[in-house]
Scaffold this active site. Structure first.
Site, PDB file in Angstrom:
ATOM      1  N   GLU A   1       0.825  -1.208   0.000  1.00 21.83           N
ATOM      2  CA  GLU A   1       0.000   0.000   0.000  1.00 21.83           C
ATOM      3  C   GLU A   1       0.862   1.262   0.000  1.00 21.83           C
ATOM      4  OE1 GLU A   1      -2.237  -3.031   2.676  1.00 21.83           O
ATOM      5  OE2 GLU A   1      -0.195  -2.647   1.977  1.00 21.83           O
TER       6      GLU A   1
ATOM      7  N   CYS B   1      -2.737  -3.647   6.982  1.00 24.12           N
ATOM      8  CA  CYS B   1      -2.347  -3.837   8.384  1.00 24.12           C
ATOM      9  C   CYS B   1      -2.653  -2.572   9.182  1.00 24.12           C
ATOM     10  CB  CYS B   1      -0.865  -4.197   8.482  1.00 24.12           C
ATOM     11  SG  CYS B   1       0.252  -2.865   7.991  1.00 24.12           S
TER      12      CYS B   1
ATOM     13  N   LEU C   1      20.106 -29.189  -4.768  1.00 24.70           N
ATOM     14  CA  LEU C   1      18.884 -28.631  -4.161  1.00 24.70           C
ATOM     15  C   LEU C   1      18.919 -27.106  -4.107  1.00 24.70           C
ATOM     16  CD1 LEU C   1      18.327 -31.163  -1.218  1.00 24.70           C
ATOM     17  CD2 LEU C   1      17.434 -31.272  -3.556  1.00 24.70           C
TER      18      LEU C   1
ATOM     19  N   LEU D   1       9.939 -41.133   3.249  1.00 26.11           N
ATOM     20  CA  LEU D   1       9.721 -39.854   3.914  1.00 26.11           C
ATOM     21  C   LEU D   1       8.418 -39.212   3.449  1.00 26.11           C
ATOM     22  CD1 LEU D   1      10.639 -37.692   5.854  1.00 26.11           C
ATOM     23  CD2 LEU D   1      12.210 -36.821   4.116  1.00 26.11           C
TER      24      LEU D   1
END
Length: 360
Positions: A52, A75, A204, A297
């Site tokens: 904003e 907020c 990764l 997993l």
């Protein structure tokens, strides 16, 4: 109709912050008067100005009587930045159109209430579904304190993630792999097991221009990650956490000297306790985890109720093989009626491949 059009623009702006605002939400804002866009902004990174205020600053003329379109309720509290409600009121904006309400207890309707108490017209719920999906990670983390967990895998039409020899590069094509790197940029962390490290020796990391690397988390119960692995060799450059149940200080020291962060967790059923790991991640500000791991997993996360989402990349190939690995292992379910179902499904074509995305 104009409300939807300008909110779509605000949503596109919000997307630009992906990977940089965590653990804050993705937010975009557009300011319009008489069909003319006066200002645009988005939350660019954690700690910076909110969408904003960026939109208000970008305007080159008075905003008196204008309408602001914002993807999340403004907020109304002090954090790293002052309340956005104050800036909206001071700018003279007369109407605010909001997509999603903010579940943060510090806001949760109070922002809208403040705006209305100052005579500002507020319209809620425009493109709410799209805005909620954009911030599914933030909504989950702020309400549960637990990281949002997404399981990602690439498989063939017959459900294999590798050949019977263990060879798996590449199942999917370049467009699908680029999509995965975009996910790595968006998620705070990436989780895999030591078996994947031993089989594939992955990095990764995020390999898209301008992207950021997720925190790497290796579930390694007995500290079997090779010191010569790509993960350990690059630990001083990419934040790397090894979750283990080993208390071997001499071995732990070797990983720490290489740049890894080693944290000990209790063992459950011969592996690192998933509940303990999830709690620790949430307590340490990790709001989202992309899991690129083996079947064991994956099953632990799904059956334990920790997995929130699945990204299944499907290639038009058939590997066959009774012993070829599948994306989800473990015991499995006893009958079809007990299956885990995907809702809010999205199916996309990525070159020759498909990706099926859905909430569990």
């Amino acid at each position: 109709m104009d409300d939807r059009r300008y909110m779509k623009l605000a949503l596109r702006l919000a997307e630009r912050g992906a990977g940089y605002t965590s653990p804050n939400p993705l937010v975009g804002a557009v300011i319009v008067r008489d069909g003319k866009v006066l200002g645009e902004g988005w939350h660019k990174k954690y700690g910076d100005l909110h969408a904003e205020r960026n939109a208000i600053i970008s305007a080159s003329e008075s905003l008196e009587g204008a309408t602001m379109y914002v993807t999340l309720e403004p907020c109304c509290h002090y954090g790293h930045q002052p309340p956005c409600t104050d800036a909206i009121i001071e700018a003279g904006i007369s109407r605010v159109v909001v997509a999603s309400g903010d579940p943060n207890p510090l806001v949760a309707g109070k922002g809208i209430e403040i705006l209305r108490s100052h005579g500002i017209e507020v319209t809620e719920g425009v493109l709410k579904e799209e805005a909620d999906r954009l911030n599914e990670i933030f909504f989950h983390y702020i309400t549960t304190g637990r990281p949002f967990i997404a399981i990602k895998y690439a498989m063939t039409l017959d459900g294999k993630i590798a050949c019977y020899t263990g060879a798996s590069k590449w199942i999917t094509g370049e467009k699908a792999r680029n999509h995965v790197h975009a996910l790595r940029n968006r998620y705070s962390a990436i989780l895999t097991g030591v078996s994947t490290v031993l089989a594939d020796d992955p990095l990764l990391t995020c390999r898209i221009q301008g992207g950021r690397n997720p925190i790497r988390i290796i579930a390694d119960t007995f500290l079997r990650t090779p010191m010569a692995s790509n993960i350990v060799k690059t630990a001083k450059d990419v934040r790397t956490i090894i979750a283990t149940s080993s208390s071997d200080r001499s071995l732990i020291s070797r990983y720490e000297d290489a740049g890894c962060i080693v944290h000990e967790f209790p063992a459950e059923n011969g592996q690192v306790s998933i509940p303990s790991l999830m709690k620790w991640l949430g307590d340490n500000g990790i709001d989202s985890v992309l899991c690129e791991c083996g079947g064991k997993l994956s099953w632990s996360l799904i059956s334990g109720g920790y997995a929130d989402k699945v990204y299944a990349y499907i290639a038009p190939k058939i590997f066959g093989g009774a012993s070829s690995p599948t994306p989800v292992g473990g015991l499995g379910i006893p009958e079809p009626s007990a299956a885990f179902l995907l809702k809010d499904r999205i199916i996309r074509c990525l070159g020759d491949d498909l990706v099926v995305e859905g909430r569990i």
